[in-house]
Motif scaffolding. Structure first.
Motif, PDB file in Angstrom:
ATOM      1  N   GLY A  59       0.815  -1.208   0.000  1.00  0.00           N
ATOM      2  CA  GLY A  59       0.000   0.000   0.000  1.00  0.00           C
ATOM      3  C   GLY A  59       0.848   1.257   0.000  1.00  0.00           C
ATOM      4  O   GLY A  59       0.616   2.189  -0.762  1.00  0.00           O
ATOM      5  N   VAL A  60       1.850   1.280   0.882  1.00  0.00           N
ATOM      6  CA  VAL A  60       2.697   2.464   0.981  1.00  0.00           C
ATOM      7  C   VAL A  60       3.493   2.673  -0.297  1.00  0.00           C
ATOM      8  O   VAL A  60       3.525   3.780  -0.866  1.00  0.00           O
ATOM      9  CB  VAL A  60       3.640   2.351   2.193  1.00  0.00           C
ATOM     10  N   TYR A  61       4.164   1.616  -0.787  1.00  0.00           N
ATOM     11  CA  TYR A  61       4.966   1.783  -2.003  1.00  0.00           C
ATOM     12  C   TYR A  61       4.086   1.998  -3.228  1.00  0.00           C
ATOM     13  O   TYR A  61       4.497   2.661  -4.195  1.00  0.00           O
ATOM     14  CB  TYR A  61       5.881   0.578  -2.199  1.00  0.00           C
ATOM     15  N   GLY A  62       2.856   1.459  -3.195  1.00  0.00           N
ATOM     16  CA  GLY A  62       1.927   1.731  -4.289  1.00  0.00           C
ATOM     17  C   GLY A  62       1.529   3.191  -4.332  1.00  0.00           C
ATOM     18  O   GLY A  62       1.486   3.811  -5.403  1.00  0.00           O
ATOM     19  N   VAL A  63       1.241   3.767  -3.165  1.00  0.00           N
ATOM     20  CA  VAL A  63       0.905   5.189  -3.103  1.00  0.00           C
ATOM     21  C   VAL A  63       2.107   6.031  -3.530  1.00  0.00           C
ATOM     22  O   VAL A  63       1.975   7.015  -4.270  1.00  0.00           O
ATOM     23  CB  VAL A  63       0.446   5.576  -1.686  1.00  0.00           C
ATOM     24  N   GLY A  64       3.307   5.646  -3.059  1.00  0.00           N
ATOM     25  CA  GLY A  64       4.507   6.376  -3.457  1.00  0.00           C
ATOM     26  C   GLY A  64       4.729   6.342  -4.959  1.00  0.00           C
ATOM     27  O   GLY A  64       5.064   7.366  -5.579  1.00  0.00           O
ATOM     28  N   ALA A  65       4.530   5.162  -5.575  1.00  0.00           N
ATOM     29  CA  ALA A  65       4.687   5.042  -7.023  1.00  0.00           C
ATOM     30  C   ALA A  65       3.644   5.888  -7.752  1.00  0.00           C
ATOM     31  O   ALA A  65       3.954   6.551  -8.759  1.00  0.00           O
ATOM     32  CB  ALA A  65       4.570   3.577  -7.438  1.00  0.00           C
ATOM     33  N   TRP A  66       2.408   5.886  -7.242  1.00  0.00           N
ATOM     34  CA  TRP A  66       1.358   6.688  -7.854  1.00  0.00           C
ATOM     35  C   TRP A  66       1.670   8.180  -7.747  1.00  0.00           C
ATOM     36  O   TRP A  66       1.476   8.939  -8.707  1.00  0.00           O
ATOM     37  CB  TRP A  66       0.024   6.381  -7.183  1.00  0.00           C
ATOM     38  N   VAL A  67       2.158   8.607  -6.594  1.00  0.00           N
ATOM     39  CA  VAL A  67       2.517  10.022  -6.407  1.00  0.00           C
ATOM     40  C   VAL A  67       3.634  10.419  -7.381  1.00  0.00           C
ATOM     41  O   VAL A  67       3.578  11.490  -8.005  1.00  0.00           O
ATOM     42  CB  VAL A  67       2.953  10.275  -4.948  1.00  0.00           C
ATOM     43  N   LEU A  68       4.635   9.557  -7.517  1.00  0.00           N
ATOM     44  CA  LEU A  68       5.748   9.878  -8.411  1.00  0.00           C
ATOM     45  C   LEU A  68       5.271   9.977  -9.855  1.00  0.00           C
ATOM     46  O   LEU A  68       5.618  10.925 -10.573  1.00  0.00           O
ATOM     47  CB  LEU A  68       6.843   8.819  -8.280  1.00  0.00           C
ATOM     48  N   ARG A  69       4.487   9.012 -10.300  1.00  0.00           N
ATOM     49  CA  ARG A  69       3.991   9.041 -11.676  1.00  0.00           C
ATOM     50  C   ARG A  69       3.093  10.249 -11.897  1.00  0.00           C
ATOM     51  O   ARG A  69       3.130  10.880 -12.961  1.00  0.00           O
ATOM     52  CB  ARG A  69       3.244   7.762 -12.008  1.00  0.00           C
ATOM     53  N   SER A  70       2.268  10.588 -10.918  1.00  0.00           N
ATOM     54  CA  SER A  70       1.396  11.755 -11.055  1.00  0.00           C
ATOM     55  C   SER A  70       2.210  13.041 -11.134  1.00  0.00           C
ATOM     56  O   SER A  70       1.910  13.929 -11.945  1.00  0.00           O
ATOM     57  CB  SER A  70       0.413  11.825  -9.876  1.00  0.00           C
ATOM     58  N   ALA A  71       3.237  13.138 -10.282  1.00  0.00           N
ATOM     59  CA  ALA A  71       4.077  14.335 -10.302  1.00  0.00           C
ATOM     60  C   ALA A  71       4.811  14.463 -11.634  1.00  0.00           C
ATOM     61  O   ALA A  71       4.931  15.561 -12.193  1.00  0.00           O
ATOM     62  CB  ALA A  71       5.083  14.288  -9.146  1.00  0.00           C
ATOM     63  N   LEU A  72       5.299  13.345 -12.153  1.00  0.00           N
ATOM     64  CA  LEU A  72       5.984  13.387 -13.451  1.00  0.00           C
ATOM     65  C   LEU A  72       5.002  13.688 -14.576  1.00  0.00           C
ATOM     66  O   LEU A  72       5.345  14.375 -15.546  1.00  0.00           O
ATOM     67  CB  LEU A  72       6.681  12.044 -13.707  1.00  0.00           C
ATOM     68  N   GLY A  73       3.770  13.176 -14.439  1.00  0.00           N
ATOM     69  CA  GLY A  73       2.781  13.419 -15.485  1.00  0.00           C
ATOM     70  C   GLY A  73       2.374  14.871 -15.593  1.00  0.00           C
ATOM     71  O   GLY A  73       1.906  15.309 -16.651  1.00  0.00           O
ATOM     72  N   ARG A  74       2.544  15.640 -14.515  1.00  0.00           N
ATOM     73  CA  ARG A  74       2.188  17.057 -14.549  1.00  0.00           C
ATOM     74  C   ARG A  74       3.296  17.930 -15.111  1.00  0.00           C
ATOM     75  O   ARG A  74       3.105  19.137 -15.292  1.00  0.00           O
ATOM     76  CB  ARG A  74       1.815  17.540 -13.143  1.00  0.00           C
ATOM     77  N   GLN A  75       4.467  17.329 -15.365  1.00  0.00           N
ATOM     78  CA  GLN A  75       5.584  18.095 -15.909  1.00  0.00           C
ATOM     79  C   GLN A  75       5.416  18.278 -17.409  1.00  0.00           C
ATOM     80  O   GLN A  75       5.092  17.330 -18.124  1.00  0.00           O
ATOM     81  CB  GLN A  75       6.910  17.396 -15.619  1.00  0.00           C
TER      82      GLN A  75
END
Length: 490
Positions: free
Chosen positions: A110-126
């Motif tokens: 759960g934690v690493y899944g949320v972390g991966a989602w946050v990273l992909r979302s942050a990169l997707g906004r670039q």
């Protein structure tokens, strides 16, 4: 019968898809358990290893596959919990172990899944993902995800009766650093390996190219062996002296590792960091350097972090070369721009005068270019300019210089005297006369003005004379280059 025959291929495709998914999850489970067992062998305290490689695999898998990786990871965590019960002879019931395994798996994934989602979302906004954007986001996400996974993992194990609150103070920091080392050191390597399978990853890897080199590099192997050798010397000296100060020498090994990062590909750099971390863990476990475990843990994190920031240097250098090339080249025709032409022509003039070679400047202008644009459109006009440039480039020597001055005017600098340049001009005009406006039978023609650079001439003076010769040739409506004495001789 027809319905049955139509359904059979669909069922086969569905069965094939399930088989591929099952094989993918099986490989994930086996890889995760192998990495977990490796970390267990290097455990220096209960639930605390020098590094925790499964965390890196979990983060990379969730980053690439998303929640599709969850079943394989949950199964891995449950099986690892059963393994822990055997290792520590805890003799808990099947239900207790299964409950603890599910709690640990949900906390970990759960934690690493949320972390991966946050990273992909942050990169997707670039708007544009670069190494300087990717690396800080990855490191911050990895550190915070590892900390959250540690705290929630401890709580889940305590609730399952596999960990006491009294152990919390001694275990949370090495657990966190071990998880963080596993993610920071190994997740990029796993991403590199997954990028060979999932081409879509390239879009958000910040310009990093993780493709395998075509052949091994002796120099790379030498650098890697140097790093491993120096690391072995440090750990052996630490084991011999048992002095806390000796272990800190491992931080100096950032120098040879950064040498690899700056001079080798991204994949080789990531592989070097992973092998360095693995060797460190093996030496610490093999030499029983338990007292210095935290020092080596921090060293792994610091060296890997510096290495990933070092990824930005080759990437930025490549980007600067690309931008310089774009600035130097005309975007339509691909020949040198006016500024780049004169910069390179200045260097060519200095070299020619040092060797005593003559130089001659040719200024070429396409005839009736405005009419081509008016009659056929600007797209055809652009294609005509490209055709003209290809014709000139195909018949000029490699050491000649060709650039676009602007519009339909071009400059050609040749290392020959005036007579030879006139012959070059005649050949170019003859070849251009054989070309046709794209999509039509309308022939092309060009007018060329020529000026030889005297011993004291500047490029600006030669350009003015060539431009004057070109204008006079156009005014006289002649089809060959006109070189007035005043223009040619200054």
């Amino acid at each position: 019968m027809r319905l049955l025959s139509n359904a059979t291929p669909g069922r086969r495709r569905l069965a094939s898809s399930f088989a591929r998914q099952g094989l993918r999850h099986l490989l994930l489970v086996l890889s995760w358990l192998a990495l977990w067992r490796l970390s267990a062998l290097m455990e220096y305290a209960p639930h605390a290893s020098l590094w925790f490689p499964p965390a890196g695999l979990s983060f990379a898998a969730l980053l690439v596959l998303g929640w599709r990786a969850l079943p394989g990871l949950i199964v891995s965590c449950v099986l690892a919990t059963f393994w822990v019960d055997q290792l520590y002879a805890m003799h808990q019931s099947m239900r207790e172990i299964l409950t603890a395994g599910l709690a640990f798996g949900l906390a970990h994934c759960g934690v690493y899944g949320v972390g991966a989602w946050v990273l992909r979302s942050a990169l997707g906004r670039q708007a544009e993902i670069t190494t300087t954007t990717l690396v800080p986001l990855f490191l911050v996400t990895a550190c915070l995800s590892a900390l959250a996974a540690t705290l929630i993992g401890i709580v889940s194990l305590e609730m399952a009766g596999m960990l006491a609150w009294t152990e919390l103070g001694a275990i949370w920091l090495p657990w966190w650093i071990g998880d963080m080392a596993g993610v920071i050191v190994l997740a990029p390597l796993f991403l590199a390996m997954l990028s060979w399978r999932y081409a879509a990853l390239s879009a958000w890897l910040g310009g990093l190219d993780f493709q395998l080199p075509r052949r091994p590099s002796v120099a790379f192997i030498g650098k890697l062996l140097l790093c491993i050798g120096l690391l072995s010397i440090v750990t052996l000296a630490d084991a011999y002296t048992r002095s806390p100060d000796v272990a800190f020498a491992v931080f100096f090994l950032i120098i040879p590792l950064m040498w690899i990062v700056y001079t080798e590909s991204a994949f080789r750099s990531a592989l070097s960091l992973a092998l360095f971390a693995l060797t460190t863990a093996l030496w610490v476990a093999g030499l029983s350097l338990v007292e210095q475990s935290m020092t080596y843990q921090f060293a792994l994190c610091v060296i890997a972090t510096s290495g990933y920031f070092g990824f930005a240097v080759p990437a930025l250098a490549a980007r600067n070369r690309q931008l310089s090339e774009l600035a130097a080249r005309d975007p339509l025709t691909g020949v040198f721009t006016r500024r780049a032409f004169f910069d390179k022509a200045t260097q060519m003039l200095a070299e020619a005068r040092g060797c005593g070679r003559p130089l001659t400047l040719l200024m070429l202008d396409m005839d009736h270019f405005k009419r081509i644009n008016d009659d056929h459109g600007h797209d055809v006009g652009d294609q005509t300019l490209i055709l003209l440039c290809h014709a000139v480039l195909g018949r000029m020597a490699p050491h000649h210089l060709f650039g676009r001055f602007g519009g339909d005017e071009f400059l050609l600098l040749v290392d020959s005297d005036l007579d030879a340049a006139c012959e070059t001009s005649a050949r170019l005009k003859h070849h251009i006369a054989g070309l046709r406006v794209p999509g039509t039978q309308q022939p092309l023609s060009a007018t060329i003005g020529i000026a030889e650079l005297g011993a004291e001439d500047t490029l600006t003076q030669a350009f003015r004379r060539a431009d004057l010769a070109l204008l006079q040739a156009k005014r006289g409506r002649r089809s060959q280059a006109d070189i007035p004495p005043a223009a040619a001789n200054g």
